[in-house]
Design an enzyme around this catalytic site. Structure first.
Site, PDB file in Angstrom:
ATOM      1  N   HIS B 217       0.838  -1.197   0.000  1.00 60.68           N
ATOM      2  CA  HIS B 217       0.000   0.000   0.000  1.00 60.68           C
ATOM      3  C   HIS B 217       0.874   1.248   0.000  1.00 60.68           C
ATOM      4  CE1 HIS B 217      -1.880  -3.204   2.461  1.00 60.68           C
ATOM      5  NE2 HIS B 217      -2.923  -2.969   1.706  1.00 60.68           N
ATOM      6  N   ILE B 401     -13.454  11.089   5.649  1.00 67.03           N
ATOM      7  CA  ILE B 401     -14.333  10.248   4.831  1.00 67.03           C
ATOM      8  C   ILE B 401     -14.829   9.057   5.625  1.00 67.03           C
ATOM      9  CG2 ILE B 401     -14.426   8.806   2.761  1.00 67.03           C
ATOM     10  CD1 ILE B 401     -12.121  10.577   1.652  1.00 67.03           C
ATOM     11  N   ARG B 541      -0.071   2.590   9.802  1.00 65.96           N
ATOM     12  CA  ARG B 541       0.535   3.050   8.558  1.00 65.96           C
ATOM     13  C   ARG B 541       0.826   4.528   8.636  1.00 65.96           C
ATOM     14  NH1 ARG B 541      -2.051   3.618   2.954  1.00 65.96           N
ATOM     15  NH2 ARG B 541      -3.951   2.937   3.945  1.00 65.96           N
ATOM     16  N   GLY B 556      -8.124  11.536  14.894  1.00 68.91           N
ATOM     17  CA  GLY B 556      -9.036  10.685  15.660  1.00 68.91           C
ATOM     18  C   GLY B 556      -9.346  11.283  17.019  1.00 68.91           C
TER      19      GLY B 556
END
Lengths: 573, 573
Positions: B217, B401, B541, B556
């Site tokens: 990724h 999102i 990540r 967060g």
């Protein structure tokens, strides 16, 4: 782009070597390609497929139980030579004859056709079935001119399953042709690929656009449009293919079809699944019953961005062949019976070869032939870049490279033959095979044909007279026309070969010595090469007419004229 | 780039739909993913794998006889939710317990861990085996922190073959862990991929360069170097992997290894074969015996350009599991026994659900909970862009999102539950599952955990007292820390959740009404969120430290503070 390679000229060979190392469960390496690793079944037909490298899983990836018995593996995007096809067919043959199948491209047609002839000459029954599924490449009335793309899978699968069922050659060929008649593909492309070692893509598609019907080597398509959504692409695929029903089918409703949605390289699985979702809905809505669909990468072009849809219209006799178990490196279906791999010793050693005995005179002539091939190699070497430049105007620019490989390979094979006391006929035949083998492509094949025709007339017995040489050149000229399909006026090497052969024959008949007659013929050849500079459409993989320059001669015509000029210097006066 | 899609937000779902349509011979769709189409064998362990979409054939392509029994399929590059994993496991379970296996990424660990807990709570034995094969992602002493890449295939294959052999769960788990302990992968990348609908690649590698150890990724690698030849890459692969022998192996000589050479998307088959040619030579030279090598695309990232080599160091008990027959859409080996497909009716209908009866008081509280969730949705909606911007500084920019999807999904599920007279506990539990399901990612999972913990304490019987709410929030805080692995000071939402829970509890204990206590706790939360602006390393990540900005709070943490603030307004004073 293609990133991982060593010496680009070794790419196809090294790739094949790695493929075989990774797939010993399925395949064994033989000269020219691969055959199944499982033992041959005496009396069964052998299905031998093939084509250029760069299209994996086509073609070596489709060899194994229930699939092909062998694959001839050409260089990158180049047909395997007749020599390769022949060698693989000989290795795969188990006494029931050979079915050759391949995509309908000029080079492949030529080489597989020659290989077939050689097999027939050796008493091995052989049929050839070119695949012609790409609806964009010619109108329906010209089906025989269409190219072969992902529909290969349907035809190969049917032929192979029929062969493994023990059907005779005529029946296997009939079913393969029936499968081809009922297979239609339609493809699009979003971007080209870059061949190993190239810095530029082979072709490009403007960003945000879709080339409709573009061939897998960049052959011209039928249009260009803005990038569609996945659903729109599915709709284009399905509506196009439903617009051309196979013979005897009046309505899609109630028909059963095999479906192949194939990505060309960098359009990936998840994208193909999104497209397939809609394809399945549309086929269902049209009343079709889908049987064993295949969604993945079936015929690729390195990392080319594009996809194609294939409909294979089944019949009661085709369906069980389509759904039969298969176990090849890249296409597996159901459960095949377990068999032990063939002993490596069982695979015939085709490299073993014997030079036939020759007369002293013929061995002397062989030395002249060797000198002529050395002169050819030198002149090709000297002019290779120029030939590439000329070819880049109207073709794909690889003529210089191909001629260089062919001439060098031909000379090397001739030297080996001479060292083993070969006669002139054998020396030329060895040179012919090596030339076609190493040059690849259409011109490689035609040079192989020409030299083989000459070799056959020359033979290993007599010192060839001027009459014999002239007859050999005439035979070569006729064979090149017959196999290449071009005639005078098509602006190919035939435009040069025919006047060269005619002048040589008429001057020899008029009593000239070989040297003088050749001199006159070479002059006619030079003038004819100039004459190919006028613009006309060409067969094979040509750029759209609009992109071609008027006033540039054909590269194959020029190289032939240069070669006959160079050969003059080694002939006695 | 990824070109074929419809609405990008539907990509994963539509791709799964198309995948299932194309592979009905192998798989059936169930809520959360797919399970085998073949009938379940009572008493056997079910192996359930999974991960984000975009990595085909991982993970749905590996479901079938001899391979996994089910796969949970997440959104593009996002872990499936615990709800999805749980649903697939329930559908695949045939009475022998469930083995969960997945790549070791924070989101997957969290969701598979939660699903395991839920299965255990329901009395279904369950083991979880994360795959940790990527040697570049952490040093050997930290094997447990390593990511999972193409070695997935070795672990899944061994676990599945063991399960199909009828071994008990503990033994299947032991073998899966043994396989993981003996599997090492090493990868390189040449270019990134573009996700469906994005105009920019997720990451890039400079032209002519190779990123060594880059994750699938785009996770940071361990270096960058000029583009190698195919042989040089093979040498780098083999020398790196031979430098870290598995436990108990002193020398490679005489060892037997499974080998996986996997392309990430646009490095194609022929290139991989050229690399494999040299890999095979080098392994042979090192005295290794290669068993059933796999060369192809086993774990991809759309059309990312790159490749990895995996060595799977076999033992006498692992080898027959590695070589056992398998028949999944994308990985097939040998001949599996023929079985008829399962009747569609046999597949449990997990969509069928029953709302448990609730007291009048709990239904009244459910209305308050619904209002709170509506306020949460509104505030998340209002601040989504801001949250995305904050997250883009230190994370991947998708927090806004994800939160928006989660909050909207949670509210929708709560509304449905309320319409069916659910109590507050059930309403919150439904909201929790929907939130985690739709948000995806780590923060989605943690919000699901938090709401579920709260729901369990609240229940469907009593009107929850201030004490019960405070206890529920405390439980949520503890569960988020336990499952997420973060503690106060790690600069995550835990930095906010802990002081919020503590303040709420202490004010309620001190006699404040719920509204007033919440008010004070929300203020503490706001201050704590600001405090996350100092730079420290984060789990998961993260970008390299050098790229992160000092002074930006954690997204967060900020969103949690905003949410508790908004909820205050719907609580009675």
């Amino acid at each position: 782009m293609t990133r991982l390679f060593n010496d680009p000229s070794d790419f196809a060979e090294e790739s094949l070597e790695g493929f075989v190392a990774a797939h010993r469960r399925w395949v064994r390496r033989v000269p020219g390609g691969v055959i199944r690793a499982t033992p041959r079944v005496p009396g069964n037909v052998a299905v031998v497929v093939g084509g250029g490298s760069g299209h994996y899983p086509a073609f070596a990836g489709l060899v194994g139980q229930g699939m092909a018995h062998g694959a001839a593996v050409g260089n990158v995007f180049a047909s395997p030579s007749a020599q390769q096809v022949h060698a693989v067919a000989r290795a795969a043959d188990s006494g029931g004859g050979v079915l050759l199948s391949f995509g309908n491209y000029a080079g492949d047609v030529l080489h597989f056709g020659q290989a077939r002839q050689r097999l027939l000459d050796e008493g091995i029954p052989c049929e050839a079935v070119p695949v012609t599924d790409d609806v964009s490449s010619a109108p329906a009335r010209d089906r025989d001119r269409r190219r072969g793309v992902a529909g290969d899978l349907a035809v190969f699968k049917v032929a192979s399953a029929a062969a493994d069922a023990g059907l005779p050659l005529a029946e296997v060929a009939r079913l393969a042709r029936l499968a081809n008649d009922r297979t239609r593909s339609f493809g699009v492309a979003f971007d080209g690929c870059t061949l190993p070692g190239s810095t530029e893509p082979l072709f490009t598609v403007p960003a945000g656009r879709m080339a409709v019907g573009l061939g897998i080597h960049g052959e011209p398509g039928i249009g260009e449009q803005p990038m569609p959504t996945a659903d729109e692409l599915a709709e284009l695929f399905v509506s196009t293919l439903l617009a051309e029903l196979p013979p005897g089918v009046d309505t899609p409703r109630g028909q059963r079809v095999g479906v192949i949605l194939s990505g060309l390289g960098s359009v990936k699985y998840e994208e193909l699944f999104v497209v397939y979702r809609r394809v399945a809905q549309l086929l269902d809505r049209a009343g079709l019953e889908v049987v064993d669909p295949e969604v993945g990468e079936l015929v690729t072009s390195f990392d080319m961005a594009g996809a194609s849809l294939t409909l294979f219209w089944l019949t009661d006799e085709l369906e069980p062949l389509w759904t039969a178990p298969a176990d090849s490196p890249a296409h597996r279906k159901g459960s095949v019976p377990r068999v032990e791999g063939a002993d490596d010793d069982e695979i015939p050693d085709l490299a073993q070869d014997v030079v036939p005995p020759a007369s002293e005179e013929s061995r002397a002539s062989a030395r002249t032939a060797l000198a002529a091939l050395a002169a050819v190699r030198d002149t090709v070497e000297e002019h290779a870049e120029e030939l590439g430049r000329i070819d880049a105007v109207a073709g794909d620019g690889d003529h210089g490279i191909g001629m260089r490989r062919g001439a060098a390979g031909g000379l090397r094979a001739a030297e080996e033959a001479a060292a083993r006391d070969a006669g002139a006929g054998t020396l030329l035949a060895r040179a012919a095979d090596a030339w076609a083998d190493e040059a690849g492509g259409t011109s490689g094949a035609l040079w192989g044909v020409a030299l083989r025709s000459l070799a056959a007339v020359v033979g290993d017995e007599q010192r060839p007279s001027a009459q014999a040489v002239a007859a050999g050149v005439r035979a070569a000229s006729e064979d090149v026309m017959r196999l290449g399909g071009a005639v005078v006026g098509d602006k190919t090497m035939v435009d040069v070969l025919v006047p060269f052969a005619e002048t040589l024959s008429s001057r020899v008949e008029a009593g000239d010595a070989l040297g003088a007659a050749w001199e006159a013929a070479a002059e006619a050849a030079g003038r004819a090469a100039e004459g190919t500079a006028d613009l006309v459409p060409r067969m094979g993989r040509a750029r759209p007419l609009a992109e071609r320059s008027v006033g540039t001669p054909d590269a194959g015509a020029v190289s032939l004229a240069l070669i006959v000029r160079a050969v003059r210097d080694v002939l006695p006066d």
